[in-house]
Design an enzyme around this catalytic site. Structure first.
Site, short mmCIF file in Angstrom:
data_model
loop_
_atom_site.label_atom_id
_atom_site.label_comp_id
_atom_site.label_asym_id
_atom_site.label_seq_id
_atom_site.Cartn_x
_atom_site.Cartn_y
_atom_site.Cartn_z
N GLU A 130 0.83 -1.21 0.00
CA GLU A 130 0.00 0.00 0.00
C GLU A 130 0.86 1.26 0.00
OE1 GLU A 130 -2.86 -0.30 -0.87
OE2 GLU A 130 -3.21 -2.41 -0.40
N ASP A 146 3.53 -4.76 -5.58
CA ASP A 146 4.01 -6.06 -5.09
C ASP A 146 5.53 -6.07 -5.00
OD1 ASP A 146 1.52 -7.17 -4.78
OD2 ASP A 146 1.55 -8.29 -6.65
#
Length: 684
Positions: A522, A586
């Site tokens: 995030e 990621d």
């Protein structure tokens, strides 16, 4: 909110260590596996350097096919399923409570659930809940009536015929809310279903035609007319699909930021009768709006003039029918599910209680969330998350300072943005009360409509008011997380603070490979190809030197190329541009989590647990989060519509760029996943 990161699509056997703020009321649900990293789930016939996805989870994948009521099954789905059952106990308890005060949280949640579970009453009502709506649409006389009905349906939450509309922050002035219009109006999940002629899309079109005919028949239309009605609907939606920009194009925040006045709208799309549209949408005082695709509205205006009033009435009745169908009598629900099967491959309908929970969560999520948090959320989880976020933030800053492709000028701005991040953990500090919303025990569809209308009115009421940055974009029971660039915030609902992401009993390798990577993911969204274009204050503005921006784009293009090379169902390639933001998140998130993990005592040791080194456990924790089986139909659909890469690519994609993974599993040149050191990508 427009930019949530639904970063996770799988789940697993886990533990919920939750409770309320009063210890004596604390409830703990336990589903922790005996081994947090279980060798019995692995398939060591695969070399980790050839296929880490199956090496880490091969036996688990064989033993856990997709259940009949699901379209995917993995760690995340298991967690969601387990969490839903926890919520079910709350719903059953409050729905049978005899002394709940009228208007209380318990009464409204309980009566909503009771109404949803009243299958006898719902079946007896048949099409009656939407009879007046269909009659109203049928009485439309002219295009002005069509335009008004399009807007009116949005105000009562009946989807968004023709276009999307919402009120949200102005991305170039995030202290203010502004009315925003977007392309839309399709039933199928993506424009490619209308524009690309292949066997799969032809089969979907046939299923769609059957669905349209079934719903209109249930509404009282004769067979001959239903065939005609599908042709009318298809022709309108195909024209709208042609006018839409692709999902890749829609990822450009500058291209989709077009501030227009009422005069601009009237000049280029006059058939939409903007005075009537604004009035019906309750935004009469708006002096300007944001339009994400102006050319779409030009074409939509032309289409309004081209198609007859009767054709538009059919389209609007269809929008009413398809939106209501999942909540009406059994024949409507079965028709809806048959269409879902064609799209996703789901074999059995999701149980009524679970469908009901999802509706209640979407409708009055803060009421349900209060009950969920009071029973299952433990304050210690929030305290530990605050520590983890702090550790990841410090690590992120250290890594930014060592980047060799970024100048000191831009590094300073990046660190300023990092320091400005607002973390939200668990649940809101201020609950929405839904004042004035009436929930009745015997009126399921009415409850849905009243809740949607309430939520719409609450949304448009934000115009002209200061932006409330305390609001959340997800409800507490949600098993997910998100980043919102306009608020420069990262949010982690209570639902995700469970194994395999987070567990008090787990060693640091497991927690950092799970929730640590989620936090890093995030945070990295603030610096991905979209998020990097927003400044520390959340505004869309450029804070990069040209050279640094060019360097970033070169690295990002390498990530695009890497993921373009992955396939599902043998032939369908991952869309590297569509999934770029999630792939960057990621890659950066896992790298950040690993660097933070190496600061812990376990990260600095070589002590094995269950035969695995700390580094091996870290990477296996990441892999078990992403283990997942998917139906072929859903896999094909997700390639078109999902900004996330498939689970196999999400597992492997970041690892092949991390030197530590090669060392941990002795991956050598000649192994299928081996990537030469000078080709490994490090962005953040």
């Amino acid at each position: 909110m427009k930019y949530y990161s639904p970063l996770l699509y799988c789940s697993l056997a886990f533990a919920i260590f939750q409770g309320c703020s009063q210890a004596e009321k604390s409830t703990t649900l336990t589903n922790t596996p005996e081994k947090l990293i279980d060798p019995a789930n692995m398939d060591t016939t695969f070399k980790p350097g050839d296929d880490f996805f199956h090496y880490a989870s091969g036996v688990w994948l064989k033993n856990n096919p997709v259940p009949a009521k699901e379209t995917r099954w993995g760690s995340f789905n298991q967690l969601r399923d387990f969490n839903a059952k926890a919520v079910k106990s709350i719903l059953e308890e409050v729905s049978t409570k005899k002394d709940a005060k009228t208007g209380s949280v318990e009464q409204r949640v309980g009566d909503f659930f009771s109404s949803a579970m009243d299958s006898v009453g719902i079946d007896a009502a048949g099409k009656e809940p939407i009879k007046d709506d269909l009659t109203r649409i049928n009485s439309i006389k002219d295009i002005d009536g069509v335009v008004k009905e399009i807007a009116f349906q949005r105000t009562i939450g009946i989807g968004s015929p023709l276009y999307n509309f919402y009120v949200d922050q102005d991305e170039k002035n995030t202290a203010a809310n502004i009315a925003q219009f977007g392309q839309g109006g399709l039933t199928l999940p993506d424009r490619d279903y209308y524009l690309v002629n292949n066997t799969r899309n032809r089969d979907i079109k046939q299923a769609y035609e059957t669905y349209v005919q079934q719903l209109f028949t249930l509404a009282g239309t004769n067979d001959t007319e239903t065939v005609k009605k599908f042709e009318q609907i298809w022709n309108i939606e195909a024209a709208l699909a042609k006018a839409e920009w692709s999902r890749e194009d829609m990822r450009d925040p500058y291209r989709t930021y077009n501030k227009l006045t009422l005069a601009d709208l009237k000049k280029n799309a006059s058939q939409l009768n903007w005075e009537t549209t604004f009035s019906t949408l309750k935004i009469e005082d708006a002096d300007s709006v944001i339009v994400n695709n102006p050319s779409f509205f030009v074409e939509a205006s032309k289409l309004l003039a081209k198609k007859s009033v009767d054709e538009w009435k059919t389209y609007l009745q269809w929008n009413m029918l398809k939106t209501a169908a999942p909540h009406l009598s059994t024949p409507f629900v079965k028709a809806n599910f048959a269409f879902t099967q064609a799209l996703t491959g789901q074999k059995e309908m999701t149980p009524r209680w679970q469908r009901s929970f999802e509706v209640i969560d979407r409708s009055i999520g803060d009421l349900l969330g209060q009950l969920y948090v009071a029973k299952y959320f433990k304050p210690d989880a929030k305290k530990r998350m605050v520590e983890l976020v702090k550790n990841l933030s410090e690590t992120y800053e250290e890594r930014i300072k060592t980047l060799d492709w970024m100048s000191e000028t831009t590094k300073k701005k990046a660190i300023e943005k990092l320091h400005a991040f607002t973390p939200k953990i668990g649940y809101p500090d201020k609950w929405e009360t839904y004042d004035g919303l009436e929930i009745k025990k015997d009126d399921y569809y009415g409850n849905i409509r009243r809740a949607k209308t309430w939520n719409y009115n609450d949304m448009v009421d934000q115009l002209g008011k200061p932006v409330d940055r305390t609001r959340w974009g997800m409800t507490p029971p949600t098993v997910n997380a998100y980043y919102n660039p306009a608020n420069n915030e990262i949010a982690f609902p209570a639902g995700i603070l469970q194994f395999p992401f987070f567990d008090f009993s787990a060693d640091d390798a497991v927690n950092y490979g799970g929730i640590g990577a989620v936090i890093g993911h995030e945070m990295t969204h603030g610096f991905d190809d979209q998020g990097r274009q927003y400044a520390a204050d959340g505004n869309l503005k450029d804070w990069w030197t040209k050279e640094d921006a060019d360097n970033f784009k070169k690295l990002a293009n390498k990530v695009v190329e890497q993921y373009n090379g992955y396939t599902v169902l043998d032939t369908l390639h991952v869309k590297g541009k569509l999934t770029l933001g999630e792939n960057l998140a990621d890659l950066g998130g896992l790298a950040m989590a690993y660097a933070a993990f190496k600061k812990t005592p376990q990260g600095q040791s070589n002590e094995k647990i269950d035969g695995f080194t700390p580094d091996q456990r870290f990477f296996l924790s990441w892999a078990q989060v992403w283990r997942m089986n998917t139906t072929p139909e859903t896999a094909a659909q997700l390639i078109l519509v999902d900004p996330h890469a498939p689970a196999t690519a999400r597992t492997i994609g970041p690892l092949v760029n991390m030197d530590a993974w090669y060392k941990a599993f002795n991956v050598k040149e000649g192994d299928k996943l081996y990537k030469p050191e000078n080709e490994r990508i490090r962005v953040w």
